[in-house]
Write a protein that holds these residues in place. Structure first.
Motif, mmCIF file in Angstrom:
data_model
loop_
_atom_site.group_PDB
_atom_site.id
_atom_site.type_symbol
_atom_site.label_atom_id
_atom_site.label_comp_id
_atom_site.label_asym_id
_atom_site.label_seq_id
_atom_site.Cartn_x
_atom_site.Cartn_y
_atom_site.Cartn_z
ATOM 1 N N LYS A 156 0.826 -1.205 0.000
ATOM 2 C CA LYS A 156 0.000 0.000 0.000
ATOM 3 C C LYS A 156 0.868 1.267 0.000
ATOM 4 O O LYS A 156 0.564 2.235 -0.703
ATOM 5 N N ALA A 157 1.975 1.244 0.750
ATOM 6 C CA ALA A 157 2.887 2.394 0.773
ATOM 7 C C ALA A 157 3.509 2.623 -0.600
ATOM 8 O O ALA A 157 3.617 3.769 -1.057
ATOM 9 N N VAL A 158 3.910 1.541 -1.265
ATOM 10 C CA VAL A 158 4.478 1.664 -2.616
ATOM 11 C C VAL A 158 3.430 2.250 -3.558
ATOM 12 O O VAL A 158 3.723 3.161 -4.340
ATOM 13 N N TYR A 159 2.220 1.732 -3.476
ATOM 14 C CA TYR A 159 1.143 2.201 -4.351
ATOM 15 C C TYR A 159 0.896 3.702 -4.167
ATOM 16 O O TYR A 159 0.859 4.450 -5.141
ATOM 17 N N TRP A 160 0.751 4.124 -2.917
ATOM 18 C CA TRP A 160 0.438 5.533 -2.677
ATOM 19 C C TRP A 160 1.624 6.448 -2.968
ATOM 20 O O TRP A 160 1.444 7.572 -3.445
ATOM 21 N N SER A 161 2.832 5.998 -2.708
ATOM 22 C CA SER A 161 4.003 6.816 -3.048
ATOM 23 C C SER A 161 4.102 7.029 -4.548
ATOM 24 O O SER A 161 4.432 8.120 -5.009
ATOM 25 N N GLN A 162 3.786 5.977 -5.309
ATOM 26 C CA GLN A 162 3.825 6.098 -6.763
ATOM 27 C C GLN A 162 2.681 6.969 -7.251
ATOM 28 O O GLN A 162 2.863 7.847 -8.094
ATOM 29 N N LYS A 163 1.501 6.763 -6.695
ATOM 30 C CA LYS A 163 0.321 7.521 -7.136
ATOM 31 C C LYS A 163 0.451 9.015 -6.824
ATOM 32 O O LYS A 163 0.068 9.859 -7.634
ATOM 33 N N LEU A 164 1.010 9.334 -5.663
ATOM 34 C CA LEU A 164 1.149 10.732 -5.255
ATOM 35 C C LEU A 164 2.458 11.359 -5.719
ATOM 36 O O LEU A 164 2.728 12.525 -5.436
ATOM 37 N N ASN A 165 3.274 10.556 -6.428
ATOM 38 C CA ASN A 165 4.584 11.020 -6.903
ATOM 39 C C ASN A 165 5.423 11.569 -5.748
ATOM 40 O O ASN A 165 6.049 12.618 -5.857
ATOM 41 N N ASP A 166 5.452 10.834 -4.657
ATOM 42 C CA ASP A 166 6.204 11.219 -3.464
ATOM 43 C C ASP A 166 7.691 11.031 -3.732
ATOM 44 O O ASP A 166 8.115 9.985 -4.221
ATOM 45 N N ILE A 167 8.486 12.046 -3.421
ATOM 46 C CA ILE A 167 9.929 11.960 -3.630
ATOM 47 C C ILE A 167 10.639 12.173 -2.299
ATOM 48 O O ILE A 167 10.101 12.774 -1.373
ATOM 49 N N SER A 168 11.881 11.676 -2.224
ATOM 50 C CA SER A 168 12.647 11.828 -0.985
ATOM 51 C C SER A 168 13.000 13.296 -0.788
ATOM 52 O O SER A 168 13.055 14.075 -1.739
ATOM 53 N N GLN A 169 13.264 13.650 0.452
ATOM 54 C CA GLN A 169 13.548 15.049 0.756
ATOM 55 C C GLN A 169 15.032 15.366 0.740
ATOM 56 O O GLN A 169 15.420 16.502 0.981
ATOM 57 N N GLY A 170 15.847 14.359 0.446
ATOM 58 C CA GLY A 170 17.285 14.579 0.354
ATOM 59 C C GLY A 170 17.665 15.183 -0.991
ATOM 60 O O GLY A 170 16.805 15.517 -1.818
ATOM 61 N N GLN A 171 18.962 15.303 -1.220
ATOM 62 C CA GLN A 171 19.462 15.874 -2.464
ATOM 63 C C GLN A 171 19.188 14.981 -3.666
ATOM 64 O O GLN A 171 19.222 15.435 -4.798
ATOM 65 N N ASP A 172 18.915 13.724 -3.412
ATOM 66 C CA ASP A 172 18.717 12.782 -4.514
ATOM 67 C C ASP A 172 17.360 12.910 -5.181
ATOM 68 O O ASP A 172 17.205 12.597 -6.345
ATOM 69 N N ALA A 173 16.333 13.372 -4.458
ATOM 70 C CA ALA A 173 14.962 13.539 -4.977
ATOM 71 C C ALA A 173 14.487 12.290 -5.724
ATOM 72 O O ALA A 173 13.934 12.343 -6.810
ATOM 73 N N THR A 174 14.703 11.144 -5.120
ATOM 74 C CA THR A 174 14.305 9.863 -5.699
ATOM 75 C C THR A 174 12.823 9.618 -5.443
ATOM 76 O O THR A 174 12.348 9.854 -4.334
ATOM 77 N N PRO A 175 12.082 9.151 -6.449
ATOM 78 C CA PRO A 175 10.699 8.742 -6.179
ATOM 79 C C PRO A 175 10.715 7.625 -5.128
ATOM 80 O O PRO A 175 11.397 6.613 -5.298
ATOM 81 N N LEU A 176 9.992 7.817 -4.035
ATOM 82 C CA LEU A 176 10.085 6.894 -2.906
ATOM 83 C C LEU A 176 9.554 5.498 -3.191
ATOM 84 O O LEU A 176 9.936 4.551 -2.512
ATOM 85 N N TRP A 177 8.717 5.349 -4.190
ATOM 86 C CA TRP A 177 8.193 4.013 -4.459
ATOM 87 C C TRP A 177 9.296 3.060 -4.921
ATOM 88 O O TRP A 177 9.191 1.860 -4.720
ATOM 89 N N ILE A 178 10.368 3.595 -5.473
ATOM 90 C CA ILE A 178 11.451 2.736 -5.963
ATOM 91 C C ILE A 178 12.162 2.029 -4.805
ATOM 92 O O ILE A 178 12.249 0.798 -4.796
ATOM 93 N N PRO A 179 12.679 2.759 -3.787
ATOM 94 C CA PRO A 179 13.299 2.022 -2.678
ATOM 95 C C PRO A 179 12.275 1.265 -1.821
ATOM 96 O O PRO A 179 12.606 0.234 -1.232
ATOM 97 N N GLN A 180 11.033 1.732 -1.784
ATOM 98 C CA GLN A 180 10.008 1.039 -1.013
ATOM 99 C C GLN A 180 9.637 -0.298 -1.650
ATOM 100 O O GLN A 180 9.173 -1.206 -0.958
ATOM 101 N N LEU A 181 9.849 -0.420 -2.936
ATOM 102 C CA LEU A 181 9.495 -1.647 -3.644
ATOM 103 C C LEU A 181 10.279 -2.854 -3.117
ATOM 104 O O LEU A 181 9.719 -3.941 -2.944
ATOM 105 N N SER A 182 11.568 -2.666 -2.822
ATOM 106 C CA SER A 182 12.354 -3.792 -2.295
ATOM 107 C C SER A 182 11.854 -4.196 -0.910
ATOM 108 O O SER A 182 11.866 -5.382 -0.563
ATOM 109 N N MET A 183 11.394 -3.223 -0.122
ATOM 110 C CA MET A 183 10.827 -3.537 1.184
ATOM 111 C C MET A 183 9.551 -4.356 1.015
ATOM 112 O O MET A 183 9.347 -5.359 1.709
ATOM 113 N N ALA A 184 8.710 -3.966 0.090
ATOM 114 C CA ALA A 184 7.458 -4.687 -0.139
ATOM 115 C C ALA A 184 7.724 -6.103 -0.663
ATOM 116 O O ALA A 184 7.102 -7.065 -0.206
ATOM 117 N N VAL A 185 8.657 -6.235 -1.590
ATOM 118 C CA VAL A 185 8.995 -7.558 -2.130
ATOM 119 C C VAL A 185 9.545 -8.447 -1.012
ATOM 120 O O VAL A 185 9.156 -9.612 -0.871
#
Length: 172
Positions: A109-138
């Motif tokens: 659910k966290a991966v889904y909502w991060s992707q849907k809301l286009n949530d990005i990290s607040q660090g300098q990398d500005a990575t879409p959070l669903w990408i690192p969250q995906l390994s946690m979900a898997v």
């Protein structure tokens, strides 16, 4: 049945290998950060990526570690129970399965909502959070499958399928 066993063991092994590769990537990132500091360069986002891969290494390896008997167990209590041991193990695997399924649901659910809301990290990398969250979900899903796998094996065969050599060496 042997084909399913082979598939499940292959999934657990793949998770363990990906978890180990995540540790190697962390090493590479740390070395890159050190080289960047020594050369006076800026390497933005490396600490964030190291954190992402740290979570990835843990979650992806959970199912493999469970299968190999590397998780903490209360061996003395289990040995003291004798014949009643099976019931405590069933209870433990049932609770563990329930918790793993619950966590898997919310990780997905966290991966889904991060992707849907286009949530990005607040660090300098500005990575879409669903990408690192995906390994946690898997990894959480793999752990849920492994817990259910061992619960079903224990109920129907009387053995949970965890590497018994590893369990005995940890109990000593």
């Amino acid at each position: 049945m042997a084909a399913i066993r082979k598939l499940l063991d292959g999934l657990y092994l793949a998770g363990g290998i990906l978890g180990a590769l995540s540790l190697v990537i962390i090493l590479i990132l740390v070395v890159l950060q050190m080289v960047a500091r020594w050369s006076g360069e800026v390497a933005p986002g490396i600490p964030e990526y190291a954190g992402y891969f740290m979570a990835s290494s843990a979650f992806l390896a959970f199912a493999y570690a469970l299968n190999k008997g590397a998780h903490i167990r209360v061996g003395l209590l289990l040995q003291a129970l004798g014949d009643k041991r099976k019931w405590l193990e069933i209870w433990c695997f049932a609770i563990g399965s329930g918790l793993a399924i619950y966590f898997s649901y919310y990780a997905i659910k966290a991966v889904y909502w991060s992707q849907k809301l286009n949530d990005i990290s607040q660090g300098q990398d500005a990575t879409p959070l669903w990408i690192p969250q995906l390994s946690m979900a898997v990894g959480a899903v793999l752990l849920a499958i492994a817990m259910l796998d061992h619960l079903v094996q224990l109920i129907f065969t009387g053995e949970h399928g965890i590497d018994s050599d590893a369990l005995e060496s940890h109990a000593e």
